[in-house]
Design a protein around this motif. Structure first.
Motif, PDB file in Angstrom:
ATOM      1  N   PHE A 287       0.183 -10.439  -4.973  1.00  0.00           N
ATOM      2  CA  PHE A 287       0.115 -11.853  -4.602  1.00  0.00           C
ATOM      3  C   PHE A 287       1.077 -12.087  -3.444  1.00  0.00           C
ATOM      4  N   GLY A 288       0.541 -12.459  -2.299  1.00  0.00           N
ATOM      5  CA  GLY A 288       1.372 -12.742  -1.133  1.00  0.00           C
ATOM      6  C   GLY A 288       1.373 -11.594  -0.139  1.00  0.00           C
ATOM      7  N   GLU A 289       1.826 -11.885   1.079  1.00  0.00           N
ATOM      8  CA  GLU A 289       1.781 -10.898   2.159  1.00  0.00           C
ATOM      9  C   GLU A 289       3.126 -10.727   2.848  1.00  0.00           C
ATOM     10  N   ASP A 290       4.195 -11.040   2.165  1.00  0.00           N
ATOM     11  CA  ASP A 290       5.496 -10.907   2.811  1.00  0.00           C
ATOM     12  C   ASP A 290       5.954  -9.451   2.809  1.00  0.00           C
ATOM     13  N   ASP A 291       7.013  -9.178   3.560  1.00  0.00           N
ATOM     14  CA  ASP A 291       7.592  -7.838   3.666  1.00  0.00           C
ATOM     15  C   ASP A 291       9.024  -7.906   3.135  1.00  0.00           C
TER      16      ASP A 291
END
Length: 448
Positions: A287-291
């Motif tokens: 869930f989500g696309e952050d790094d």
């Protein structure tokens, strides 16, 4: 299912929230997967106007229309083969294909029962289906029902919509559709039937016959070669078909076990959320696309960054910025190791974390944020467990990465605090698949 997951999802799926038809394939003990898919579709806010099914798909279709998602979920998550058939433990092992678990006498006894003229008695299933399928509710529902049967008497298939099924015989026709070849034959008005999957295990044609344009189709078996959706679209005549297949199989089509069913149910829910873009990831459910690796690495002081890079065999140029160390040294190294040049950094990092999680055998049937997955990888790994590891991939790729992650965590430990959006999704997931009530304290670690 009381609410759509998030306000943002309502906006995201406003276009797809038009009426859809659902098609369920046959697949025996894998049927809980279809119920998990259905629960996810409800959470996505889709308006389901018809369900068509073959074999166990027919059972799920009628049961969901009659009693709803939660009743079907609870039935599958408490199921035992003795509730479905009068079969000895030896016979049950045989029909699952577990021949090596039987000695000669046990195998001979089970074979005699299996090959007898009457087959396996499924009266317990009939009793169970009468509890799960209330004919009056199905007929009163606005949701269309369609099932597939095959008559051995006249050697022809039947596509039966609920208005064509004689009053008082709905459960009989559903059981006829689910009449596995090893079961006692289903007889209706002197006509003998066998499993509808003999003719069409994946009855997309029923949705086409009724003129549906938007279809969600669940294929439990997935026997097509190459691109499954391309194969399906050869027969859809303009329908927009969203195909959902199990990303992992558990047991056999004749495995009726509550723990296996729970896994299928959860897998169906998560696979559906991934199909509709709520979750990402390759093998895990993200869930989500952050790094999170970038955020953590950039927060380190210069000396810690350089020391971390040297675990990877990199120079760690003195005096350079954190962004230089990450984007000009670490990311090119990771691209070369992963053999994925020019990838988005968040995708590159998440895929590598998934690989490492799989190597560590971290639980897959759980939604993760990129941060919680990184936390699981770091806290699960222990170098002592791999002192004698000689796997080439581990030695050339993972060992350095594990040491790198361990070091940056030691320099600045963190907690995997979920964002409000991820927490909301996770709570909805747990409620929908029943984790809060039944599985949370057992084998699934769900708190990150």
């Amino acid at each position: 299912m009381k609410r759509v997951l998030l306000v943002s999802l309502i906006i995201l799926f406003a276009v797809t929230a038009a009426s859809v038809a659902v098609v369920f394939s046959g697949g025996g003990g894998r049927g809980a997967y279809e119920v998990g898919v259905y629960g996810a579709l409800l959470d996505l806010g889709l308006d389901i106007e018809a369900i068509y099914g073959s074999s166990v798909g027919a059972i799920n279709a009628a049961g969901l229309i009659s009693e709803g998602f939660e009743a079907a979920r609870d039935m599958w998550c408490s199921i035992d083969y003795l509730e479905l058939m009068n079969a000895s433990p030896h016979l049950y092992e045989l029909i699952q294909g577990n021949l090596l678990s039987l000695d000669t006498m046990e195998l001979a006894s089970a074979m005699r029962t299996l090959t007898s003229e009457n087959g396996i008695d499924i009266e317990p299933m009939r009793t169970k289906m009468k509890e799960m399928i209330v004919e009056e509710k199905v007929r009163a529902s606005d949701i269309e029902l369609g099932i597939v049967l095959y008559s051995l008497t006249v050697m022809r298939p039947y596509a039966m919509y609920k208005n064509l099924i004689p009053e008082g015989r709905l459960v009989d026709f559903v059981l006829a559709s689910a009449n596995f070849p090893a079961f006692t034959r289903e007889e209706i008005n002197g006509e003998v039937f066998i499993d509808g999957g003999v003719y069409s295990n994946f009855p997309l044609f029923m949705a086409r016959e009724k003129g549906h344009k938007e279809v969600v189709a669940v294929d439990l078996i997935g026997m097509y070669l190459g691109d499954s959706l391309a194969f399906v679209n050869m027969f859809t005549d303009g329908m927009n078909v969203t195909l959902i297949e199990p990303s992992e199989q558990y047991g056999t089509v004749m495995t009726f076990d509550s723990e296996v069913s729970k896994k299928y149910l959860i897998c169906g829910y998560l696979d559906t959320m991934k199909t509709f873009g709520v979750l990402g990831g390759s093998t895990y459910f993200i869930f989500g696309e952050d790094d999170p690796l970038r955020d953590h690495f950039l927060s380190l002081d210069s000396g810690s960054r350089i020391a971390a890079l040297r675990f990877l065999g990199l120079t760690g140029v003195e005096g350079e910025t954190a962004e230089y160390h990450y984007y000009r040294e670490f990311i090119p190294w990771l691209e070369s190791i992963a053999k994925k040049p020019h990838s988005r950094t968040c995708d590159l990092v998440t895929e590598m974390l998934e690989e490492m999680a799989s190597f560590l055998q971290i639980e897959r049937l759980v939604p993760y944020s990129p941060l919680s997955l990184m936390f699981e990888v770091i806290t699960t790994f222990s170098a002592d467990d791999f002192e004698s590891e000689r796997d080439l991939t581990y030695l050339t790729r993972y060992r350095k990465l594990f040491a790198f992650l361990e070091f940056i965590y030691s320099q600045k430990p963190f907690a995997a605090e979920p964002s409000p959006e991820f927490r909301s999704f996770e709570e909805e997931f747990q409620e929908s698949v029943g984790l809060l009530e039944r599985i949370c304290s057992q084998q699934f670690h769900i708190s990150h």
